[in-house]
Design an enzyme around this catalytic site. Structure first.
Site, short mmCIF file in Angstrom:
data_model
loop_
_atom_site.label_atom_id
_atom_site.label_comp_id
_atom_site.label_asym_id
_atom_site.label_seq_id
_atom_site.Cartn_x
_atom_site.Cartn_y
_atom_site.Cartn_z
N VAL A 458 0.85 -1.19 0.00
CA VAL A 458 0.00 0.00 0.00
C VAL A 458 0.89 1.23 0.00
CG1 VAL A 458 -1.83 1.22 1.21
CG2 VAL A 458 -1.75 -1.27 1.26
N ASP A 459 0.61 2.17 -0.91
CA ASP A 459 1.52 3.30 -1.07
C ASP A 459 1.19 4.47 -0.15
OD1 ASP A 459 -0.83 4.00 -2.25
OD2 ASP A 459 0.07 4.98 -3.99
#
Length: 470
Positions: A458-459
């Site tokens: 997840v960025d």
């Protein structure tokens, strides 16, 4: 030379109406300065025999339909104007645009046919099997064998040729187009059972001794034909309901947008239906209201909750010159916007359309399934014929009666319903459920590839929020 086409790469088959890609067309023909492409050699032959029959229909234009272009959920390459059935698999076509109102005409029609078939099939089964189950022979004693046979014939004929008529039409069409599918097997099996039983009732002298039992009776298979039609109709109803629920789930996303908008013009401010708003119209969005369309803020200042799109829990500040998204929720300020995207051009509508397109996309495994199905259906017919010959030569008396029963049984039991429907229906349900949960798939291949994912990276933290601050 002009290509009679709807686009640079596709052309409408003038015989069946199917959209044909220029690179994959089965045949082509020149007529009065135009080149026509065909989906199969059968359509090509029909056109060559009498071009005017089909060009007259084409010149009148397609039948008007409120939903425009229809496509097959299992074969997205099949497209035509107006509703109909897929020339490949026989399934009912559905509107290509996910923003169109849902048409449940076929679901209601199939449900009605199923209820009629079920109501008529129950007495057929009782008449055919009652004496075998109940003590004594009550049916024979009450109404007699001849009356029982005539009742079975009458009730089964209604089941087959009224309730099951769409199934027979699809089966015959698949044979004419040389594209065998599950309806091919159903039509052949039911047709053979009904014709045999009808002749046994009205012309028993046509049958040799191999069809008769020790008492000289000829076996009837009316109950088999009726039960098969009823079960297939039940399957059609279940399939159509699943498609309807999934379509409703997708269209529920569109309900995020309001039904009306506050139009501002020289007459003042007034509420209008959202579908009457055009690009360039000025709209007032009051505090707490949903933004009706995509647009650009002309005046005013507010904070807009865009969590339905971005997942970010904190409202985004909006002022003159900034853009807003239809369906998002305005905060405490009043803003005047200019509509820049309406109808199918809004971001929300494009998201819905993307999900609908993903539903109709083909997973790589579906190509394997299609290759198997193309061979499987003819193979089933061959096996059924072999079973008939084997039972007629080696089976017990009455040999031909058992052979016919084996022939029909192989056709129906080996019908590849699940083989052709399992993968597309799985894709359809997965994309619909995912969209409601906020997970959007670009296409079916992404869903298939997801099974190999073991790590999720997840960025940013915003994508993991609940969409509302606490």
């Amino acid at each position: 030379m002009d290509v009679h086409a709807n686009s640079a790469s596709t052309s409408r088959d003038p015989v069946c109406g199917m959209q044909v890609d220029a690179d994959s067309a089965a045949a082509s023909a020149q007529h009065e300065g135009h080149e026509y492409l065909f989906c199969s050699s059968m359509c090509h032959s029909k056109f060559i025999a009498s071009p005017s029959d089909y060009l007259e229909k084409e010149s009148k234009g397609p039948v008007a339909s409120p939903s425009g272009v229809y496509t097959c959920p299992m074969h997205p390459d099949v497209k035509q104007e107006g509703s109909g059935t897929c020339p490949i698999c026989g399934m009912a076509l559905e509107p290509e645009s996910a923003t169109e109102p849902q048409d449940d005409t076929e679901l209601r029609d199939m449900t009605r046919r199923f209820l009629v078939a079920a109501a008529l099939t129950i007495p057929v089964v009782v008449l055919a099997m009652g004496d075998l189950i109940l003590p004594g022979e009550p049916i024979h004693d009450i109404i007699g064998t001849r009356v029982s046979q005539l009742l079975e014939f009458a009730l089964t004929t209604l089941v087959v040729f009224y309730a099951g008529w769409p199934l027979l039409v699809r089966g015959v069409a698949s044979i004419q187009r040389r594209m065998p599918n599950m309806f091919t097997l159903i039509a052949i099996g039911v047709g053979v059972a009904h014709v045999h039983s009808t002749l046994a009732v009205f012309a028993p002298k046509l049958f040799p001794s191999e069809f008769r039992d020790s008492a000289g009776n000829i076996g009837l298979y009316f109950e088999a034909a009726a039960v098969i039609i009823t079960l297939v109709l039940l399957g059609q109803v279940m399939e159509l309901r699943a498609r309807s629920k999934t379509g409703s789930a997708i269209r529920a996303l569109l309900d995020l947008a309001p039904k009306t908008a506050r139009l501002v013009d020289e007459k003042g401010e007034r509420d209008v239906a959202l579908d009457t708003v055009q690009v360039g119209d000025r709209l007032r969005v009051r505090p707490g209201e949903k933004v009706p369309t995509d647009g650009r803020v002309l005046e005013g200042k507010s904070n807009v909750d865009e969590s339905m799109v971005s997942g970010e829990p904190i409202p985004v500040e909006k002022a003159a010159g900034t853009t807003v998204i239809g369906g998002t929720i305005n905060g405490t300020g009043s803003i005047l916007i200019e509509a820049t995207g309406v109808g199918e051009e809004t971001l929300l509508a494009r998201i819905v359309q993307m999900v609908a397109s993903a539903q109709r996309s083909r997973a790589p495994v579906q190509n394997l399934v299609d290759r198997i199905s193309a061979v499987f259906v003819p193979a089933v017919v061959v096996v059924a014929v072999v079973a008939f010959i084997a039972w007629s030569l080696l089976g017990p008396s009455p040999a031909l009666a058992y052979a016919l029963l084996a022939f029909v049984s192989v056709l129906i039991i080996a019908c590849p319903c699940a083989l052709g429907l399992a993968t597309p229906m799985s894709i359809m349900v997965a994309t619909g459920k995912g969209a409601l949960a906020g997970v959007l798939f670009r296409n079916a291949q992404a869903i298939q590839d997801l099974r190999n994912v073991d790590t999720l990276v997840v960025d940013k933290t915003g994508t993991l929020t609940l969409g509302a601050p606490k």
